[in-house]
Scaffold this motif. Structure first.
Motif, PDB file in Angstrom:
ATOM      1  N   UNK A  93       0.948  -1.319   0.050  1.00  0.00           N
ATOM      2  CA  UNK A  93       0.087  -0.026   0.056  1.00  0.00           C
ATOM      3  C   UNK A  93       0.950   1.427  -0.130  1.00  0.00           C
ATOM      4  N   UNK A  94       0.723   2.297  -1.050  1.00  0.00           N
ATOM      5  CA  UNK A  94       1.285   3.516  -1.218  1.00  0.00           C
ATOM      6  C   UNK A  94       0.612   4.698  -0.907  1.00  0.00           C
ATOM      7  N   UNK A  95       1.087   5.557  -0.187  1.00  0.00           N
ATOM      8  CA  UNK A  95       0.578   6.837  -0.243  1.00  0.00           C
ATOM      9  C   UNK A  95       1.039   7.804  -1.261  1.00  0.00           C
ATOM     10  N   UNK A  96       0.179   8.600  -1.826  1.00  0.00           N
ATOM     11  CA  UNK A  96       0.278   9.427  -3.034  1.00  0.00           C
ATOM     12  C   UNK A  96      -0.154  10.732  -2.993  1.00  0.00           C
ATOM     13  N   UNK A  97       0.735  11.663  -3.556  1.00  0.00           N
ATOM     14  CA  UNK A  97       0.043  13.000  -3.743  1.00  0.00           C
ATOM     15  C   UNK A  97       0.546  13.544  -5.008  1.00  0.00           C
ATOM     16  N   UNK A  98      -0.126  14.640  -5.497  1.00  0.00           N
ATOM     17  CA  UNK A  98       0.315  15.372  -6.860  1.00  0.00           C
ATOM     18  C   UNK A  98       0.616  16.722  -6.372  1.00  0.00           C
ATOM     19  N   UNK A  99       1.806  17.183  -6.688  1.00  0.00           N
ATOM     20  CA  UNK A  99       2.241  18.631  -6.475  1.00  0.00           C
ATOM     21  C   UNK A  99       3.196  18.812  -7.719  1.00  0.00           C
ATOM     22  N   UNK A 100       2.393  19.285  -8.830  1.00  0.00           N
ATOM     23  CA  UNK A 100       2.998  19.484 -10.039  1.00  0.00           C
ATOM     24  C   UNK A 100       3.506  18.292 -10.667  1.00  0.00           C
ATOM     25  N   UNK A 101       4.050  17.290  -9.988  1.00  0.00           N
ATOM     26  CA  UNK A 101       4.274  15.805 -10.195  1.00  0.00           C
ATOM     27  C   UNK A 101       3.895  14.903  -9.144  1.00  0.00           C
ATOM     28  N   UNK A 102       3.772  13.670  -9.346  1.00  0.00           N
ATOM     29  CA  UNK A 102       3.405  12.644  -8.452  1.00  0.00           C
ATOM     30  C   UNK A 102       4.611  12.285  -7.465  1.00  0.00           C
ATOM     31  N   UNK A 103       4.093  12.153  -6.199  1.00  0.00           N
ATOM     32  CA  UNK A 103       4.975  11.677  -5.264  1.00  0.00           C
ATOM     33  C   UNK A 103       4.592  10.410  -4.661  1.00  0.00           C
ATOM     34  N   UNK A 104       5.353   9.300  -4.327  1.00  0.00           N
ATOM     35  CA  UNK A 104       4.949   8.367  -3.815  1.00  0.00           C
ATOM     36  C   UNK A 104       5.571   7.966  -2.272  1.00  0.00           C
ATOM     37  N   UNK A 105       5.136   7.471  -1.402  1.00  0.00           N
ATOM     38  CA  UNK A 105       5.882   6.701  -0.318  1.00  0.00           C
ATOM     39  C   UNK A 105       6.492   5.536  -0.745  1.00  0.00           C
ATOM     40  N   UNK A 106       7.385   4.930   0.160  1.00  0.00           N
ATOM     41  CA  UNK A 106       8.066   3.510   0.014  1.00  0.00           C
ATOM     42  C   UNK A 106       7.197   2.563   0.017  1.00  0.00           C
TER      43      UNK A 106
END
Length: 114
Positions: A93-106
């Motif tokens: 299971x991954x956490x994600x957000x989009x701030x101009x680009x997508x960021x993922x957790x490990x």
């Protein structure tokens, strides 16, 4: 931007887990957050999304009524409460957000098995 998931583990079918994602490096309260998951041999799929203030949520059909996404903007943390877990919920299971680009957790591993 840093996203750090925790709370995964091994649970029996029908059990519960609560995942947490601690966020840092950006204005957490102004961005929507999502949880995704990826099972072995399958594509990553969207599980749930919550808007910046937490007023709106959306869920994949497969988890509706069992999973709840929430957030605490004072703690820069988003949660995923998972109830009535099934073997098919087994995934990273991954956490994600989009701030101009997508960021993922490990990612954090969730295994549902008896």
């Amino acid at each position: 931007v840093q996203l750090v998931e925790s709370g995964g583990g091994l649970v029996q079918p029908g059990g519960s887990l609560r995942l947490s994602c601690a966020a840092s490096g950006f204005a957490f309260s102004t961005f929507a957050m999502s949880w995704y998951r990826q099972a072995p041999g399958k594509e990553r799929e969207l599980v749930a999304t919550i808007t910046s203030a937490g007023g709106n949520t959306n869920y994949a059909d497969s988890v509706k009524g069992r999973f709840t996404i929430s957030r605490d903007n004072a703690k820069n943390t988003v949660y995923l409460q998972m109830n009535s877990l099934k073997p098919e919920d087994t995934a990273v299971y991954y956490c994600q957000t989009r701030i101009y680009r997508i960021y993922w957790g490990q990612g954090t591993q969730v295994t549902v098995s008896s």
